[in-house]
Design a protein around this motif. Structure first.
Motif, PDB file in Angstrom:
ATOM      1  N   GLN A  60       0.905  -1.703  -9.555  1.00 63.99           N
ATOM      2  CA  GLN A  60      -0.002  -1.778 -10.699  1.00 63.99           C
ATOM      3  C   GLN A  60      -1.313  -2.483 -10.354  1.00 63.99           C
ATOM      4  O   GLN A  60      -2.259  -2.443 -11.147  1.00 63.99           O
ATOM      5  CB  GLN A  60       0.687  -2.482 -11.869  1.00 63.99           C
ATOM      6  CG  GLN A  60       1.800  -1.657 -12.492  1.00 63.99           C
ATOM      7  CD  GLN A  60       2.380  -2.288 -13.738  1.00 63.99           C
ATOM      8  OE1 GLN A  60       2.077  -3.425 -14.065  1.00 63.99           O
ATOM      9  NE2 GLN A  60       3.215  -1.545 -14.438  1.00 63.99           N
ATOM     10  N   LEU A  61      -1.379  -3.139  -9.195  1.00 58.31           N
ATOM     11  CA  LEU A  61      -2.638  -3.736  -8.751  1.00 58.31           C
ATOM     12  C   LEU A  61      -3.734  -2.682  -8.559  1.00 58.31           C
ATOM     13  O   LEU A  61      -4.923  -3.017  -8.549  1.00 58.31           O
ATOM     14  CB  LEU A  61      -2.427  -4.485  -7.437  1.00 58.31           C
ATOM     15  CG  LEU A  61      -1.636  -5.806  -7.507  1.00 58.31           C
ATOM     16  CD1 LEU A  61      -1.309  -6.304  -6.116  1.00 58.31           C
ATOM     17  CD2 LEU A  61      -2.431  -6.854  -8.264  1.00 58.31           C
ATOM     18  N   TYR A  62      -3.341  -1.406  -8.420  1.00 56.74           N
ATOM     19  CA  TYR A  62      -4.325  -0.344  -8.232  1.00 56.74           C
ATOM     20  C   TYR A  62      -4.840   0.211  -9.554  1.00 56.74           C
ATOM     21  O   TYR A  62      -5.785   1.021  -9.557  1.00 56.74           O
ATOM     22  CB  TYR A  62      -3.723   0.787  -7.388  1.00 56.74           C
ATOM     23  CG  TYR A  62      -3.405   0.348  -5.988  1.00 56.74           C
ATOM     24  CD1 TYR A  62      -4.388   0.320  -5.009  1.00 56.74           C
ATOM     25  CD2 TYR A  62      -2.125  -0.071  -5.635  1.00 56.74           C
ATOM     26  CE1 TYR A  62      -4.107  -0.100  -3.714  1.00 56.74           C
ATOM     27  CE2 TYR A  62      -1.839  -0.495  -4.348  1.00 56.74           C
ATOM     28  CZ  TYR A  62      -2.829  -0.514  -3.397  1.00 56.74           C
ATOM     29  OH  TYR A  62      -2.546  -0.939  -2.130  1.00 56.74           O
ATOM     30  N   HIS A  63      -4.218  -0.166 -10.661  1.00 59.38           N
ATOM     31  CA  HIS A  63      -4.684   0.238 -11.998  1.00 59.38           C
ATOM     32  C   HIS A  63      -4.847   1.756 -12.102  1.00 59.38           C
ATOM     33  O   HIS A  63      -5.870   2.266 -12.545  1.00 59.38           O
ATOM     34  CB  HIS A  63      -6.005  -0.458 -12.338  1.00 59.38           C
ATOM     35  CG  HIS A  63      -5.937  -1.955 -12.246  1.00 59.38           C
ATOM     36  ND1 HIS A  63      -5.201  -2.718 -13.139  1.00 59.38           N
ATOM     37  CD2 HIS A  63      -6.487  -2.828 -11.356  1.00 59.38           C
ATOM     38  CE1 HIS A  63      -5.317  -3.997 -12.815  1.00 59.38           C
ATOM     39  NE2 HIS A  63      -6.071  -4.093 -11.735  1.00 59.38           N
ATOM     40  N   ASP A  64      -3.829   2.473 -11.661  1.00 57.48           N
ATOM     41  CA  ASP A  64      -3.850   3.940 -11.707  1.00 57.48           C
ATOM     42  C   ASP A  64      -2.634   4.397 -12.513  1.00 57.48           C
ATOM     43  O   ASP A  64      -1.491   4.227 -12.080  1.00 57.48           O
ATOM     44  CB  ASP A  64      -3.816   4.514 -10.286  1.00 57.48           C
ATOM     45  CG  ASP A  64      -4.093   6.010 -10.249  1.00 57.48           C
ATOM     46  OD1 ASP A  64      -3.312   6.768 -10.863  1.00 57.48           O
ATOM     47  OD2 ASP A  64      -5.074   6.423  -9.613  1.00 57.48           O
ATOM     48  N   SER A  65      -2.876   4.980 -13.657  1.00 57.06           N
ATOM     49  CA  SER A  65      -1.776   5.360 -14.558  1.00 57.06           C
ATOM     50  C   SER A  65      -0.900   6.456 -13.958  1.00 57.06           C
ATOM     51  O   SER A  65       0.319   6.468 -14.166  1.00 57.06           O
ATOM     52  CB  SER A  65      -2.345   5.827 -15.909  1.00 57.06           C
ATOM     53  OG  SER A  65      -3.242   6.915 -15.725  1.00 57.06           O
ATOM     54  N   LEU A  70       4.357   8.086 -11.517  1.00 49.91           N
ATOM     55  CA  LEU A  70       5.089   8.644 -10.387  1.00 49.91           C
ATOM     56  C   LEU A  70       6.101   7.634  -9.845  1.00 49.91           C
ATOM     57  O   LEU A  70       7.228   8.010  -9.475  1.00 49.91           O
ATOM     58  CB  LEU A  70       4.118   9.054  -9.283  1.00 49.91           C
ATOM     59  CG  LEU A  70       3.268  10.304  -9.554  1.00 49.91           C
ATOM     60  CD1 LEU A  70       2.177  10.443  -8.507  1.00 49.91           C
ATOM     61  CD2 LEU A  70       4.139  11.556  -9.592  1.00 49.91           C
ATOM     62  N   GLN A  71       5.727   6.360  -9.801  1.00 48.94           N
ATOM     63  CA  GLN A  71       6.650   5.337  -9.315  1.00 48.94           C
ATOM     64  C   GLN A  71       7.857   5.213 -10.248  1.00 48.94           C
ATOM     65  O   GLN A  71       8.995   5.032  -9.777  1.00 48.94           O
ATOM     66  CB  GLN A  71       5.937   3.985  -9.195  1.00 48.94           C
ATOM     67  CG  GLN A  71       4.878   3.917  -8.099  1.00 48.94           C
ATOM     68  CD  GLN A  71       5.465   3.810  -6.705  1.00 48.94           C
ATOM     69  OE1 GLN A  71       6.677   3.898  -6.511  1.00 48.94           O
ATOM     70  NE2 GLN A  71       4.614   3.613  -5.712  1.00 48.94           N
ATOM     71  N   GLN A  72       7.641   5.298 -11.528  1.00 51.91           N
ATOM     72  CA  GLN A  72       8.761   5.237 -12.475  1.00 51.91           C
ATOM     73  C   GLN A  72       9.676   6.457 -12.308  1.00 51.91           C
ATOM     74  O   GLN A  72      10.905   6.344 -12.387  1.00 51.91           O
ATOM     75  CB  GLN A  72       8.234   5.166 -13.913  1.00 51.91           C
ATOM     76  CG  GLN A  72       7.444   3.902 -14.222  1.00 51.91           C
ATOM     77  CD  GLN A  72       8.266   2.641 -14.020  1.00 51.91           C
ATOM     78  OE1 GLN A  72       9.481   2.621 -14.231  1.00 51.91           O
ATOM     79  NE2 GLN A  72       7.597   1.565 -13.595  1.00 51.91           N
ATOM     80  N   GLN A  73       9.077   7.622 -12.072  1.00 53.03           N
ATOM     81  CA  GLN A  73       9.883   8.828 -11.866  1.00 53.03           C
ATOM     82  C   GLN A  73      10.676   8.729 -10.574  1.00 53.03           C
ATOM     83  O   GLN A  73      11.831   9.187 -10.498  1.00 53.03           O
ATOM     84  CB  GLN A  73       8.973  10.060 -11.843  1.00 53.03           C
ATOM     85  CG  GLN A  73       9.741  11.386 -11.832  1.00 53.03           C
ATOM     86  CD  GLN A  73       8.823  12.583 -11.949  1.00 53.03           C
ATOM     87  OE1 GLN A  73       7.616  12.444 -12.162  1.00 53.03           O
ATOM     88  NE2 GLN A  73       9.379  13.775 -11.793  1.00 53.03           N
ATOM     89  N   GLU A 250       1.085  16.994  -1.560  1.00 54.04           N
ATOM     90  CA  GLU A 250       1.614  17.193  -2.911  1.00 54.04           C
ATOM     91  C   GLU A 250       3.103  17.544  -2.861  1.00 54.04           C
ATOM     92  O   GLU A 250       3.900  17.044  -3.663  1.00 54.04           O
ATOM     93  CB  GLU A 250       0.825  18.302  -3.612  1.00 54.04           C
ATOM     94  CG  GLU A 250       1.146  18.480  -5.089  1.00 54.04           C
ATOM     95  CD  GLU A 250       0.301  19.573  -5.700  1.00 54.04           C
ATOM     96  OE1 GLU A 250      -0.391  19.301  -6.693  1.00 54.04           O
ATOM     97  OE2 GLU A 250       0.326  20.717  -5.177  1.00 54.04           O
ATOM     98  N   HIS A 251       3.489  18.385  -1.909  1.00 52.11           N
ATOM     99  CA  HIS A 251       4.902  18.738  -1.757  1.00 52.11           C
ATOM    100  C   HIS A 251       5.743  17.508  -1.399  1.00 52.11           C
ATOM    101  O   HIS A 251       6.856  17.334  -1.911  1.00 52.11           O
ATOM    102  CB  HIS A 251       5.069  19.806  -0.667  1.00 52.11           C
ATOM    103  CG  HIS A 251       4.394  21.101  -1.002  1.00 52.11           C
ATOM    104  ND1 HIS A 251       4.181  22.074  -0.059  1.00 52.11           N
ATOM    105  CD2 HIS A 251       3.898  21.579  -2.173  1.00 52.11           C
ATOM    106  CE1 HIS A 251       3.574  23.100  -0.630  1.00 52.11           C
ATOM    107  NE2 HIS A 251       3.384  22.827  -1.902  1.00 52.11           N
ATOM    108  N   ALA A 252       5.200  16.658  -0.516  1.00 50.86           N
ATOM    109  CA  ALA A 252       5.925  15.455  -0.121  1.00 50.86           C
ATOM    110  C   ALA A 252       6.110  14.508  -1.300  1.00 50.86           C
ATOM    111  O   ALA A 252       7.169  13.897  -1.460  1.00 50.86           O
ATOM    112  CB  ALA A 252       5.179  14.752   1.013  1.00 50.86           C
ATOM    113  N   ILE A 253       5.100  14.382  -2.138  1.00 49.46           N
ATOM    114  CA  ILE A 253       5.218  13.533  -3.332  1.00 49.46           C
ATOM    115  C   ILE A 253       6.276  14.097  -4.274  1.00 49.46           C
ATOM    116  O   ILE A 253       7.095  13.348  -4.837  1.00 49.46           O
ATOM    117  CB  ILE A 253       3.857  13.417  -4.044  1.00 49.46           C
ATOM    118  CG1 ILE A 253       2.880  12.625  -3.174  1.00 49.46           C
ATOM    119  CG2 ILE A 253       4.005  12.753  -5.405  1.00 49.46           C
ATOM    120  CD1 ILE A 253       1.470  12.546  -3.745  1.00 49.46           C
ATOM    121  N   GLY A 254       6.302  15.405  -4.438  1.00 40.53           N
ATOM    122  CA  GLY A 254       7.310  16.022  -5.297  1.00 40.53           C
ATOM    123  C   GLY A 254       8.723  15.731  -4.831  1.00 40.53           C
ATOM    124  O   GLY A 254       9.609  15.425  -5.643  1.00 40.53           O
ATOM    125  N   ALA A 255       8.939  15.798  -3.502  1.00 44.09           N
ATOM    126  CA  ALA A 255      10.270  15.499  -2.969  1.00 44.09           C
ATOM    127  C   ALA A 255      10.660  14.052  -3.240  1.00 44.09           C
ATOM    128  O   ALA A 255      11.824  13.752  -3.539  1.00 44.09           O
ATOM    129  CB  ALA A 255      10.309  15.790  -1.474  1.00 44.09           C
TER     130      ALA A 255
END
Length: 471
Positions: A60-65, A70-73, A250-255
């Motif tokens: 959350q230090l990056y302030h990016d919603s 994504l981290q919660q998912q 993007e594919h790597a993030i999805g995995a």
């Protein structure tokens, strides 16, 4: 035993139950500097403690919603994290099994039989029936006195391994969070690269249109025209390459977040992520929150307790056993006095000759302790190196970013001068192409350095065990 000696014997047994053959435990020592070389510290180094916790949601230090979502998912759906959680549950269950050895073990049994005895059975009475019922029911009890601490050290080792497994779960979670944050930073950087290239394509298209008009008016040569066409096509190819890289990220993030690549997509970002500010001083005790260090320390403790288990095997093992029940043949009440049976007494096992097995077990336990101690030191040294690496990268990349910013501004100014001079007929189109190419390269290099800065900050946050905020 004389009456006066019974209390003394009881006291001796109680004292022996507090006995342990495990060596006195100390966290393995390691020489550490008082300060980080790349940044001063405001306190001494501390050993890892399993009770220390990671700072929650350090990203959350990056302030990016979007990164937060994504981290919660990831925490909910990542399969590797689910596997680590199952392993932790199994470790806890194993530790509970070991705890059961501290208590008496009581079992019940029942055996109702209908049986026939042989006519030729020796000593069979003439009045005994050939077919009769034989019913048995009873309870048995066993309790290991654990005079030398064998079971208690097994329990201590099991608890430490369960704690290490919990820290392993935190290691997996932190590693996955770092991967996700780093990939997201890379994706954000590729989006910025796309914006730079799209802006350059507009400029190159305008330059090509100007050159074509000048060529048609016989002011510019065909060479100028082909150079402008080549420059535009090359920029389009670079944009295609960036788009291809973005698809892979993007594919790597999805995995990582538990979604198939076919069903996952992230819209392009229109803003650059902000680099979080780093405190002027980083206290070195933050390092003790790293779960890999805590896990390594717990495994050293478990190995130390296992030495106690191996040593206790040399001594006699005392336990109490007892049985109580009833048995009938033919007819009768199981609970009647005449059908009852019972037995109660101590049991001792003492190794006499085992071919060197106990000696080998003790050597193995000591060697495993040395191995665990060396691994602990390795984890600490690795942690210090990772902090120093990322601090050094952030320092050097900051200077590089400032230099690249100056280079990009100079290249932009050169591009404007070259275009104005070309329109005035003072220079050839080669000067324009050279200036535009240099300006594009400078912008892309500056943005790449900014992405590396963000990734180094992610590395520093995770190297410190989850940032510099209180956990």
């Amino acid at each position: 035993m004389r009456p006066k000696l019974k209390p003394l014997a009881a006291l001796v047994l109680l004292a022996l139950q507090g006995c342990s053959m495990a060596p006195s435990y100390k966290v393995p020592s390691i020489d550490l500097p008082a300060n980080y070389r790349e940044q001063t510290s405001d306190g001494p180094w501390h050993s890892a403690q399993p009770s220390d916790q990671l700072a929650p949601q350090w990203w959350q230090l990056y302030h990016d919603s979007r990164l937060n979502a994504l981290q919660q998912q990831l925490l909910k759906a990542n399969p590797d994290l689910a596997a680590a959680l199952a392993h932790f549950d199994a470790s806890q269950a194993y530790a509970s099994q070991l705890h059961a050895g501290l208590f008496p073990q009581i079992t019940a049994s029942a055996q109702p039989l209908r049986q026939r005895q042989s006519d030729s059975r020796p000593l069979r009475g003439t009045t005994q029936p050939s077919v009769y019922n034989s019913n048995t029911a009873g309870f048995s009890l066993g309790y290991d006195l654990d005079l030398w601490g064998r079971i208690r050290n097994q329990v201590a080792a099991g608890d430490a391994q369960a704690q290490a497994s919990f820290d392993d779960l935190a290691v997996v979670r932190l590693s996955l969070q770092q991967q996700l944050a780093s990939l997201y930073v890379q994706l954000n950087g590729l989006d910025a690269q796309s914006r730079i290239l799209n802006s350059s394509l507009e400029e190159f298209s305008q330059a090509l249109q100007l050159t074509r008009s000048r060529y048609e008016g016989q002011i510019a040569s065909e060479l100028d025209l082909t150079r402008a066409q080549n420059q535009l096509a090359e920029a389009k190819a670079q944009l295609d390459e960036v788009r291809g890289q973005r698809n892979l990220v993007e594919h790597a993030i999805g995995a990582l977040v538990g979604v198939t690549a076919s069903d996952f997509s992230l819209p392009s970002s229109s803003q650059l992520m902000a680099l979080p500010g780093i405190p002027a001083q980083l206290p070195s005790h933050l390092l003790q929150r790293r779960p890999d260090i805590a896990a390594a320390e717990r495994r050293v403790f478990a190995a130390n307790a296992t030495i106690g288990v191996a040593k206790a095997a040399w001594f006699p093992d005392f336990s109490l056993t007892g049985v109580l029940g009833g048995q009938t043949q033919g007819v009768g009440n199981l609970l009647s006095a005449g059908n009852r049976y019972w037995a109660l007494g101590p049991l001792m096992n003492l190794p006499i000759f085992d071919g060197g097995r106990l000696s080998a077990n003790e050597r193995q336990a000591k060697a495993e302790f040395e191995e665990a101690s060396a691994q602990y030191r390795s984890h600490v040294l690795k942690a210090v190196r990772e902090v120093e690496d990322n601090l050094a990268q952030l320092r050097d990349l900051q200077q590089q970013a400032e230099d690249e910013q100056a280079a990009a501004e100079a290249a932009q100014h050169t591009q404007a001068l070259a275009m104005n001079s070309y329109q005035a007929g003072a220079v050839s189109y080669l000067d324009v192409v050279t200036a535009q190419t240099a300006a594009l390269q400078a912008q892309r290099t500056l943005q790449a350095v900014q992405t590396r800065q963000l990734q180094a900050s992610v590395g520093l946050l995770t190297a410190l065990g989850g940032g510099w905020q209180p956990g």
